[in-house]
Write a protein that holds these residues in place. Structure first.
Motif, short mmCIF file in Angstrom:
data_model
loop_
_atom_site.label_atom_id
_atom_site.label_comp_id
_atom_site.label_asym_id
_atom_site.label_seq_id
_atom_site.Cartn_x
_atom_site.Cartn_y
_atom_site.Cartn_z
N ILE A 1 -77.53 24.76 -9.22
CA ILE A 1 -78.45 25.63 -9.55
C ILE A 1 -79.70 24.79 -10.31
CG2 ILE A 1 -77.15 27.76 -10.08
CD1 ILE A 1 -77.41 27.00 -13.25
N HIS A 2 -79.80 23.74 -9.88
CA HIS A 2 -80.78 22.73 -10.55
C HIS A 2 -81.87 23.23 -10.13
CE1 HIS A 2 -82.15 19.81 -13.18
NE2 HIS A 2 -82.69 19.21 -12.32
N GLY A 3 -83.08 23.49 -10.80
CA GLY A 3 -84.47 23.99 -10.19
C GLY A 3 -84.43 25.27 -9.69
N VAL A 4 -83.25 26.07 -9.81
CA VAL A 4 -83.13 27.25 -9.06
C VAL A 4 -83.03 28.38 -10.40
CG1 VAL A 4 -81.94 28.79 -7.44
CG2 VAL A 4 -82.53 26.43 -6.99
N GLY A 5 -81.99 28.03 -10.99
CA GLY A 5 -81.41 29.01 -11.98
C GLY A 5 -80.65 30.28 -11.30
N LEU A 6 -80.36 31.10 -12.22
CA LEU A 6 -79.43 32.17 -11.93
C LEU A 6 -80.35 33.49 -12.19
CD1 LEU A 6 -76.32 31.46 -13.95
CD2 LEU A 6 -76.46 31.21 -11.64
N THR A 7 -80.15 34.32 -10.98
CA THR A 7 -80.80 35.73 -11.27
C THR A 7 -80.03 37.02 -11.83
OG1 THR A 7 -82.28 35.27 -9.13
CG2 THR A 7 -82.17 37.49 -9.98
N PRO A 8 -80.71 37.48 -12.94
CA PRO A 8 -79.34 38.27 -13.43
C PRO A 8 -79.19 39.48 -12.67
CG PRO A 8 -81.67 38.51 -14.48
CD PRO A 8 -81.67 37.32 -13.83
N ASP A 9 -77.94 40.33 -12.81
CA ASP A 9 -77.63 41.39 -12.17
C ASP A 9 -78.54 42.61 -12.36
OD1 ASP A 9 -75.13 40.27 -10.86
OD2 ASP A 9 -74.55 40.08 -13.05
N ILE A 10 -79.05 42.41 -13.82
CA ILE A 10 -79.95 43.66 -14.09
C ILE A 10 -81.09 42.92 -14.61
CG2 ILE A 10 -80.14 45.72 -15.48
CD1 ILE A 10 -76.85 45.66 -15.66
N ALA A 11 -82.32 43.19 -14.08
CA ALA A 11 -83.50 42.81 -14.62
C ALA A 11 -84.04 43.45 -15.72
CB ALA A 11 -84.76 42.68 -13.54
N ALA A 12 -84.26 42.59 -17.01
CA ALA A 12 -85.00 43.37 -18.12
C ALA A 12 -85.76 42.42 -18.96
CB ALA A 12 -83.97 43.99 -19.03
N GLU A 13 -86.92 42.72 -19.35
CA GLU A 13 -87.58 41.56 -20.27
C GLU A 13 -87.11 41.84 -21.79
OE1 GLU A 13 -89.89 39.93 -19.38
OE2 GLU A 13 -89.75 40.33 -17.26
N ALA A 14 -87.32 40.62 -22.23
CA ALA A 14 -86.73 40.59 -23.88
C ALA A 14 -88.13 40.76 -24.69
CB ALA A 14 -86.14 39.28 -24.00
N SER A 15 -87.80 41.17 -25.84
CA SER A 15 -88.97 41.41 -26.69
C SER A 15 -88.54 40.31 -27.86
CB SER A 15 -88.91 42.94 -27.51
OG SER A 15 -87.68 43.07 -28.30
N GLY A 16 -87.40 39.75 -28.10
CA GLY A 16 -87.30 38.97 -29.23
C GLY A 16 -86.80 39.41 -30.50
N ILE A 17 -86.82 40.87 -30.42
CA ILE A 17 -86.37 41.67 -31.62
C ILE A 17 -84.92 42.24 -31.23
CG2 ILE A 17 -86.91 43.51 -33.17
CD1 ILE A 17 -89.71 43.22 -32.47
N TYR A 18 -83.87 41.85 -31.97
CA TYR A 18 -82.52 42.20 -31.48
C TYR A 18 -82.18 43.48 -32.25
CZ TYR A 18 -82.46 37.42 -30.40
OH TYR A 18 -82.74 35.85 -30.03
N TYR A 19 -82.97 44.64 -31.86
CA TYR A 19 -82.75 46.03 -32.28
C TYR A 19 -82.83 46.78 -30.71
CZ TYR A 19 -82.18 50.34 -34.80
OH TYR A 19 -81.56 51.64 -35.24
N MET A 20 -81.88 47.86 -30.48
CA MET A 20 -81.86 48.29 -29.12
C MET A 20 -83.25 48.94 -28.93
SD MET A 20 -79.12 51.19 -27.80
CE MET A 20 -79.78 52.44 -26.83
N GLU A 21 -83.60 49.76 -29.60
CA GLU A 21 -85.03 50.45 -29.49
C GLU A 21 -86.15 49.65 -29.22
OE1 GLU A 21 -85.68 53.43 -32.61
OE2 GLU A 21 -83.77 54.59 -31.97
N LEU A 22 -86.17 48.29 -29.68
CA LEU A 22 -87.17 47.79 -29.38
C LEU A 22 -86.85 46.28 -28.41
CD1 LEU A 22 -88.19 47.13 -33.10
CD2 LEU A 22 -89.21 48.65 -31.43
N ASP A 23 -85.56 46.35 -27.83
CA ASP A 23 -85.25 45.16 -27.36
C ASP A 23 -84.80 45.76 -25.70
OD1 ASP A 23 -84.04 43.05 -25.84
OD2 ASP A 23 -83.05 42.35 -27.46
N PRO A 24 -85.67 45.64 -24.60
CA PRO A 24 -85.33 46.07 -23.38
C PRO A 24 -83.74 45.86 -23.07
CG PRO A 24 -87.55 45.50 -23.38
CD PRO A 24 -86.66 45.05 -24.52
N CYS A 25 -83.48 44.53 -23.43
CA CYS A 25 -82.28 43.91 -22.84
C CYS A 25 -81.20 44.73 -23.34
CB CYS A 25 -82.13 42.40 -23.01
SG CYS A 25 -83.30 41.28 -21.94
N LEU A 26 -81.31 44.85 -24.72
CA LEU A 26 -80.05 45.61 -25.24
C LEU A 26 -79.97 46.94 -24.70
CD1 LEU A 26 -80.12 44.73 -29.16
CD2 LEU A 26 -78.64 43.84 -27.52
#
Length: 266
Positions: free
Chosen positions: A225-250
């Motif tokens: 995967i060098h220079g390629v990375g892994l594509t997640p199964d479910i796309a979601a942007e991160a806010s950096g705030i670990y609370y569900m209502e404010l974190d799209p990933c959660l």
């Protein structure tokens, strides 16, 4: 003193254990805003204290009074670290199938000297002996410990190296889905050379590792995967705030668990 002069001298002995900031920690649903059946572990790095900190986090998950059977493993911002620690953490999820040698996580092709190439494998391991205190930390398999256990992994562009290896391993062997953005793409490993009585270290890239994938019903190690990375199964942007209502990933993780439960009932 008020005039700026030194009126006394004090000596302090600082115990570094008092200032240990865990590289892994557990948060319950009350803290994250996730449903009560979902726990959360953040793993910041595969550093010296990762085995102890991750083990303690798992124990907190198992002792949670809400009895969660789902887990969000957050590897966002985790740039990697020791592959042996990665193998230990993987054993909390990957069943060993009766083998004492562990389950292969990656094939490592490296320069063995003189331009000759050799290969070896990274394996899961159910125990880890700490270089810091000499203690041995064992693992428990969460699929054995928790009824109907489910897990998702959160990743982003700063999830690299051992984080990507762990994500790929748990995806292949456990079917664990990933949520977030494409990972960094570091598929090489280094050897560490020390000199001048170990005062200095030099890291030299020595080889590439290949993650497990399926081919004709068999596990193969052909993908780097060098220079390629892994594509997640479910796309979601991160806010950096670990609370569900404010974190799209959660939020995406919670929605995935809900849909998975519905599919299971159906």
């Amino acid at each position: 003193a008020a005039d700026g002069s030194v009126s006394a001298m004090y000596q302090f002995k600082i115990d570094k254990e008092m200032f240990h900031a865990p590289v892994a920690y557990y948060l319950d649903s009350e803290t994250t805003g996730l449903p009560s059946d979902v726990g959360y572990i953040k793993l910041n790095e595969f550093g010296d204290t990762a085995p102890e900190d991750f083990y303690n986090s798992v124990q907190e998950f198992l002792a949670d009074e809400d009895k969660p059977n789902k887990l969000v493993l957050d590897l966002r911002g985790n740039g990697g670290g020791d592959t042996m620690m990665c193998g230990y953490i993987a054993s909390f999820f990957v069943k060993q199938n009766g083998t004492s040698d562990g389950i292969p996580m990656a094939k490592y092709v490296y320069n063995s000297g003189g331009g000759d190439m050799a290969e070896t494998y990274f394996y899961t391991q159910t125990s880890y002996v700490s270089d810091l205190d000499g203690k041995t930390y064992g693992s428990v398999n969460l699929y054995d410990e928790v009824n109907d256990f489910e897990c998702v992994i959160l990743v982003n562009g700063s999830s690299a190296s051992s984080s990507e290896l762990l994500t790929a391993t748990l995806s292949h062997y456990c079917g664990i889905k990933s949520v977030g953005t494409k990972t960094y793409g570091k598929g090489v490993a280094q050897i560490v050379l020390t000199y001048n009585n170990q005062k200095y270290e030099m890291y030299i890239t020595n080889g590439k590792y290949y993650i497990p994938t399926e081919k004709n019903g068999n596990t193969v190690f052909e993908t780097n995967i060098h220079g390629v990375g892994l594509t997640p199964d479910i796309a979601a942007e991160a806010s950096g705030i670990y609370y569900m209502e404010l974190d799209p990933c959660l939020t995406a993780a919670a929605e995935y668990f809900t849909s998975a439960d519905v599919d299971a009932v159906a």
